[in-house]
Design an enzyme around this catalytic site. Structure first.
Site, PDB file in Angstrom:
ATOM      1  N   GLY A  51       0.866  -1.174   0.000  1.00  0.00           N
ATOM      2  CA  GLY A  51       0.000   0.000   0.000  1.00  0.00           C
ATOM      3  C   GLY A  51       0.898   1.218   0.000  1.00  0.00           C
ATOM      4  N   GLU A  52       0.706   2.088   0.958  1.00  0.00           N
ATOM      5  CA  GLU A  52       1.547   3.287   1.066  1.00  0.00           C
ATOM      6  C   GLU A  52       2.070   3.324   2.499  1.00  0.00           C
ATOM      7  OE1 GLU A  52       3.668   6.563   0.726  1.00  0.00           O
ATOM      8  OE2 GLU A  52       2.097   6.468   2.236  1.00  0.00           O
ATOM      9  N   SER A  53       3.390   3.208   2.640  1.00  0.00           N
ATOM     10  CA  SER A  53       3.945   2.951   3.972  1.00  0.00           C
ATOM     11  C   SER A  53       3.787   4.136   4.924  1.00  0.00           C
ATOM     12  CB  SER A  53       5.403   2.513   3.876  1.00  0.00           C
ATOM     13  OG  SER A  53       6.167   3.446   3.162  1.00  0.00           O
ATOM     14  N   CYS A  83       6.077  -5.500   0.147  1.00  0.00           N
ATOM     15  CA  CYS A  83       6.320  -4.149  -0.366  1.00  0.00           C
ATOM     16  C   CYS A  83       6.206  -3.101   0.749  1.00  0.00           C
ATOM     17  CB  CYS A  83       5.393  -3.873  -1.546  1.00  0.00           C
ATOM     18  SG  CYS A  83       6.002  -2.529  -2.582  1.00  0.00           S
ATOM     19  N   ARG A 109      13.162   3.138  -0.028  1.00  0.00           N
ATOM     20  CA  ARG A 109      11.811   3.228  -0.626  1.00  0.00           C
ATOM     21  C   ARG A 109      11.865   3.710  -2.080  1.00  0.00           C
ATOM     22  NH1 ARG A 109       7.900   7.057   2.425  1.00  0.00           N
ATOM     23  NH2 ARG A 109       6.433   6.289   0.866  1.00  0.00           N
ATOM     24  N   ILE A 138       5.573  -3.032  -7.603  1.00  0.00           N
ATOM     25  CA  ILE A 138       4.831  -1.781  -7.774  1.00  0.00           C
ATOM     26  C   ILE A 138       5.482  -0.703  -6.922  1.00  0.00           C
ATOM     27  CG2 ILE A 138       2.598  -0.627  -7.612  1.00  0.00           C
ATOM     28  CD1 ILE A 138       1.282  -3.359  -7.716  1.00  0.00           C
ATOM     29  N   ARG A 139       6.166   0.212  -7.582  1.00  0.00           N
ATOM     30  CA  ARG A 139       6.890   1.277  -6.854  1.00  0.00           C
ATOM     31  C   ARG A 139       7.569   0.695  -5.608  1.00  0.00           C
ATOM     32  NH1 ARG A 139       5.522   7.447  -5.029  1.00  0.00           N
ATOM     33  NH2 ARG A 139       7.397   8.227  -5.987  1.00  0.00           N
ATOM     34  N   HIS A 174       4.965  -8.302  -4.987  1.00  0.00           N
ATOM     35  CA  HIS A 174       3.602  -8.738  -4.644  1.00  0.00           C
ATOM     36  C   HIS A 174       3.300 -10.083  -5.300  1.00  0.00           C
ATOM     37  CE1 HIS A 174       2.187  -4.737  -3.210  1.00  0.00           C
ATOM     38  NE2 HIS A 174       3.116  -4.312  -4.041  1.00  0.00           N
ATOM     39  N   GLU A 176       0.811 -11.801  -4.455  1.00  0.00           N
ATOM     40  CA  GLU A 176      -0.665 -11.895  -4.414  1.00  0.00           C
ATOM     41  C   GLU A 176      -1.315 -11.277  -5.640  1.00  0.00           C
ATOM     42  OE1 GLU A 176       1.086  -9.690  -2.914  1.00  0.00           O
ATOM     43  OE2 GLU A 176       0.006  -7.800  -2.733  1.00  0.00           O
TER      44      GLU A 176
HETATM   45  N1  GLN Z   1       5.958   2.950  -2.702  1.00  0.00           N
HETATM   46  C1  GLN Z   1       5.198   2.487  -1.579  1.00  0.00           C
HETATM   47  C2  GLN Z   1       5.798   2.990  -0.274  1.00  0.00           C
HETATM   48  O1  GLN Z   1       6.930   3.423  -0.235  1.00  0.00           O
HETATM   49  C3  GLN Z   1       5.130   0.962  -1.538  1.00  0.00           C
HETATM   50  C4  GLN Z   1       4.347   0.457  -2.725  1.00  0.00           C
HETATM   51  C5  GLN Z   1       3.709  -0.873  -2.546  1.00  0.00           C
HETATM   52  O2  GLN Z   1       3.434  -1.315  -1.438  1.00  0.00           O
HETATM   53  N2  GLN Z   1       3.408  -1.492  -3.651  1.00  0.00           N
HETATM   54  O3  GLN Z   1       5.135   2.942   0.711  1.00  0.00           O
END
Ligand code: GLN
Length: 218
Positions: A51-53, A83, A109, A138-139, A174, A176
């Site tokens: 998600g977004e940390s 992630c 990150r 993903i990023r 990921h 999943e």
């Molecule tokens: N870029 C996100 C972060 O730094 C992580 C992305 C992800 O969980 N797919 O939180």
């Protein structure tokens, strides 16, 4: 809510919760979403999803789940961070304060660039499965250091992509978001559970969500 011993949880604050729950169902493991500290009770393991940390770390503090997860981990709860989840579990987050700080790794990150630089590829992680495993980045972060008690499960192009210690599994990608169930089976076994066989694999109609239009790297 109480569960029979042997269930797994997926932290449900933000991010890719449902995809993990679906994969756990496919391997025949009892699983549920966890929004509150009390819901950790009775779990053998907890997945901290991507998600977004920054957002996840604030929500962890707001709902006092940070202390609860650390406490449960001390009591034997196994953890898997994918992630952003791996970022939250890391002892060191370069340039930022660590969140849960539970595994002796350093992460960097967004180390591959922007969201547009996300990609899928196949990896070989013999400790997890004999066959190649498709995974999606993903990023993603990179794991740039692993401490003495940490086993590296996968190293790619000068960075660590998957690692574990006795309590915690971290993957910067990921699994999943692909049809492959190998990492979910691996984590279930790490939690002392015996996952179901190949007959409980994917729905035949599985396709990636339409937002996952990434380039495929060999
Ligand atoms: N870029 C996100 C972060 O730094 C992580 C992305 C992800 O969980 N797919 O939180």
């Amino acid at each position: 809510m109480r569960d029979a011993a042997g269930a797994l949880g997926v932290l449900d604050l933000q991010g890719g919760v449902q995809e993990h729950l679906d994969h756990l169902r496919r391997i025949g493991v009892s699983a549920r979403a966890v929004k509150r500290a009390a819901e950790l009770e009775g779990l053998a393991g907890l997945i901290v999803p991507g998600g977004e940390s920054t957002c996840l770390s604030r929500l962890l503090r707001l709902f006092e789940l940070d202390r609860a997860i650390r406490h449960a981990c001390d009591g034997g709860l196994k953890l898997w961070g994918t992630c952003a989840g791996a970022i939250l579990l890391a002892a060191e987050n370069l340039g930022e304060a660590p969140a849960l700080g539970l595994i002796d790794i350093a992460v960097s990150r967004n180390a591959f660039g922007s969201q547009m630089d996300s990609f899928s590829r196949e990896i070989l992680a013999p400790a997890v499965a004999q066959e190649p495993i498709p995974v999606t980045f993903i990023r993603a972060p990179k794991i740039v250091r692993a401490g003495a008690g940490v086993r590296v499960l996968l190293e790619l192009d000068g960075y660590i992509a998957a690692a574990e210690d006795d309590r915690i599994l971290v993957t910067v990608f990921h699994p999943e978001l692909t049809p492959n169930l190998a990492f979910h089976r691996y984590f279930a076994r790490k939690c002392g559970l015996e996952p179901g066989g190949a007959d409980q694999s994917l729905d035949p109609g599985w396709t990636p969500q339409s937002w996952m239009r990434f380039s495929h790297r060999a």
